[in-house]
Design an enzyme around this catalytic site. Structure first.
Site, short mmCIF file in Angstrom:
data_model
loop_
_atom_site.label_atom_id
_atom_site.label_comp_id
_atom_site.label_asym_id
_atom_site.label_seq_id
_atom_site.Cartn_x
_atom_site.Cartn_y
_atom_site.Cartn_z
N HIS A 62 0.83 -1.21 0.00
CA HIS A 62 0.00 0.00 0.00
C HIS A 62 0.87 1.25 0.00
O HIS A 62 0.84 2.02 -0.96
CB HIS A 62 -0.97 -0.02 1.19
CG HIS A 62 -1.77 1.23 1.29
ND1 HIS A 62 -1.88 1.96 2.45
CD2 HIS A 62 -2.50 1.90 0.35
CE1 HIS A 62 -2.65 3.01 2.22
NE2 HIS A 62 -3.04 3.01 0.96
N HIS A 84 -1.99 1.17 7.92
CA HIS A 84 -3.41 1.27 7.54
C HIS A 84 -4.10 -0.09 7.52
O HIS A 84 -5.05 -0.28 6.76
CB HIS A 84 -3.59 1.95 6.18
CG HIS A 84 -2.69 3.13 5.95
ND1 HIS A 84 -1.48 3.03 5.32
CD2 HIS A 84 -2.84 4.43 6.30
CE1 HIS A 84 -0.89 4.22 5.29
NE2 HIS A 84 -1.69 5.08 5.87
FE1 FES Z 1 0.42 -0.88 4.92
FE2 FES Z 1 -0.87 1.33 4.25
S1 FES Z 1 1.27 1.01 4.28
S2 FES Z 1 -1.70 -0.54 4.85
#
Ligand code: FES
Length: 135
Positions: A62, A84
Site C-alpha cells: 500500500h 493502515h
Molecule cells: Fe500498509 Fe498502508 S502502508 S496498509
C-alpha cells in the site's frame, strides 16, 4: 551493478524451519526484506514435502510500511499493517483480505533441492517502491 535476471540464492534448509518462526532474509537485493515461513498448512505455490513453505516481501504494497514482526501464525497472515491495517493471506498467494492494499503481497519463488536446501529464485509481483525489482 544492475541485475538483469533473478539470482538463485540459498536462504535456509528445511530443517531450519519451524511453524510460527519466520526466517528473515533480503531478496533479490540487499534491503528488500522478506520472510521465509513454514505455515503448517498447504499454501498456494508452497514448497517442501507438505507444500507449506512460502516466502513473501515484508514491505506493505500500500505505502511501504514494514510488516516484519506482524506475522500471525494462527491466521496464516502478515498484518494488520501498522500503518493502515492491510492484512495479507500467505496461504493464498499474499492476497489482501483487509485494509487498503489492492494488490497481493509479492511472493518469492522458491526451490527446494533434494537434500532440503531452500533457494529463492524469483519474485511474483512488484516490490513496493521499485519500478523493477532488480534495480
Ligand atoms: Fe500498509 Fe498502508 S502502508 S496498509
Amino acid at each position: 551493478q544492475t541485475l538483469t535476471s533473478y539470482p538463485q540464492v540459498q536462504i535456509a534448509h528445511l530443517n531450519d524451519l519451524h511453524v510460527g518462526k519466520p526466517v528473515a532474509f533480503d531478496y533479490p537485493l540487499k534491503g528488500q526484506s522478506c520472510y521465509l515461513i513454514r505455515l503448517g498448512t498447504p499454501a498456494l505455490d508452497g514448497v517442501g514435502p507438505q507444500g507449506d513453505v512460502v516466502a513473501f516481501s515484508t514491505t506493505c504494497v500500500h505505502m511501504g510500511c514494514s510488516l516484519a514482526d506482524h506475522y500471525r501464525a494462527a491466521y496464516n497472515v502478515l498484518g494488520p499493517c501498522p500503518c493502515h491495517m492491510s492484512t495479507y493471506d500467505l496461504s493464498m498467494g499474499g492476497m489482501p483480505t483487509i485494509g487498503n492494499a489492492t494488490e497481493n503481497l509479492p511472493q518469492i519463488e522458491l526451490l527446494v533441492e533434494q537434500h532440503g536446501a531452500i533457494f529463492a529464485q524469483g519474485v511474483w509481483g512488484l516490490l513496493y517502491g521499485f519500478e523493477h525489482n532488480l534495480t
